[in-house]
Design a protein around this motif. Structure first.
Motif, PDB file in Angstrom:
ATOM      1  N   ASP A 112       0.794  -1.248   0.000  1.00  0.00           N
ATOM      2  CA  ASP A 112       0.000   0.000   0.000  1.00  0.00           C
ATOM      3  C   ASP A 112       0.818   1.286   0.000  1.00  0.00           C
ATOM      4  O   ASP A 112       0.361   2.303  -0.501  1.00  0.00           O
ATOM      5  N   HIS A 154       1.407  -2.308  -6.753  1.00  0.00           N
ATOM      6  CA  HIS A 154       0.313  -2.927  -5.982  1.00  0.00           C
ATOM      7  C   HIS A 154      -1.003  -2.442  -6.594  1.00  0.00           C
ATOM      8  O   HIS A 154      -1.881  -1.931  -5.923  1.00  0.00           O
ATOM      9  N   HIS A 204      -5.942  -0.032  -6.462  1.00  0.00           N
ATOM     10  CA  HIS A 204      -6.219  -0.985  -5.382  1.00  0.00           C
ATOM     11  C   HIS A 204      -7.502  -1.787  -5.618  1.00  0.00           C
ATOM     12  O   HIS A 204      -8.112  -2.326  -4.695  1.00  0.00           O
TER      13      HIS A 204
HETATM   14 ZN   LIG Z   1      -3.272  -3.364  -0.328  1.00  0.00          ZN
END
Ligand SMILES: [Zn+2]
Length: 254
Positions: free
Chosen positions: A87, A142, A146
């Motif tokens: 994150d 990532h 999200h």
């Molecule tokens: Zn995440």
């Protein structure tokens, strides 16, 4: 801590008592932030700095294998351990990185450009550059927003994968070849798309150790939470919690 977590811990301790040992291979540890608990977080995403420091001392001691960045793992069946963060929380730069540097441990931080755009508690873009300049720090992607990537159609999936890589490469001025799956959500189709988008390694959230032959785009990973005591941590690094994969389901079979 929930009753579920207490029950899982009991099962892990039973496995320890039975002397169940994991196969050797690449063990990937998944963290989010290192600092004070996040408001309203039931998952224990924040690990206290003192606990994190002790955990990293145990990793640096070498009993769990050679410490590697995700992209530098040999995946040849030898004992390796990788420390990853998801994150892009700001305290990875300010709190976790100094400990990792002091101990000489490599680490991998997989960030979501959309979360960085949103600001605190995530890194600002100039802070990401600062993190990327730290010796031993590998930056990975990532997702772009999200989203759960396994649920997207092929076109949207390609935008998330290539878009995240491109934005990070533009910001860092170097190649980005590793990623972690947002929400741990992946599939064989998503893994093939990640490979086509230029990624060499990607980790999901399926507990377990990675033996040779494991798809490098669907690497297994154990999550370390703020609920974990030292014994839980050692158990997670040693395979005592790998039974948890049974209730998760392997993305490699989807
Ligand atoms: Zn995440």
């Amino acid at each position: 801590m929930s009753w579920k977590h207490s029950a899982w811990r009991t099962l892990a301790r039973t496995r320890e008592a039975l002397g169940v040992r994991a196969r050797p291979g690449l063990r990937v540890l998944g963290y989010h932030c290192v600092g004070a608990p996040l408001p309203g977080d039931p998952y224990g995403l924040a690990v206290a700095p003192a606990a994190f420091e002790r955990q990293m001392e145990l990793v640096a001691y070498g009993q769990f294998g050679r410490a590697v960045p995700l992209g530098g793992a040999r995946l040849d069946g030898g004992a390796e351990i990788a420390v990853t963060f998801d994150d892009g929380y700001q305290d990875v730069l300010r709190t976790a990185a100094p400990t990792l540097v002091r101990l000489g441990l490599p680490f991998t931080v997989c960030v979501t450009p959309g979360l960085l755009d949103a600001g605190r508690p995530h890194l600002a873009w100039d802070e990401l550059s600062e993190l990327g300049r730290i010796n031993g720090c590998e930056i990975g992607a990532h997702g772009l927003t999200h989203a759960r990537l396994d649920r997207l159609d092929d076109a949207a999936l390609a935008v998330e994968l290539s878009g995240s890589r491109q934005r990070l490469e533009d910001a860092l001025g170097r190649a980005v070849r590793v990623m972690t799956w947002p929400h741990g959500a992946a599939s064989r189709r998503a893994a093939a798309a990640a490979k086509a988008a230029g990624f060499a390694r990607a980790a999901c959230s399926l507990y377990g150790v990675n033996a040779p032959g494991r798809d490098p785009l669907l690497l297994q990973r154990v999550e370390i939470t703020g609920f974990d005591g030292e014994r839980d941590f050692v158990g997670k690094c040693s395979g005592a919690w790998d039974w948890f994969a049974l209730r998760q389901g392997d993305p490699a079979s989807r």
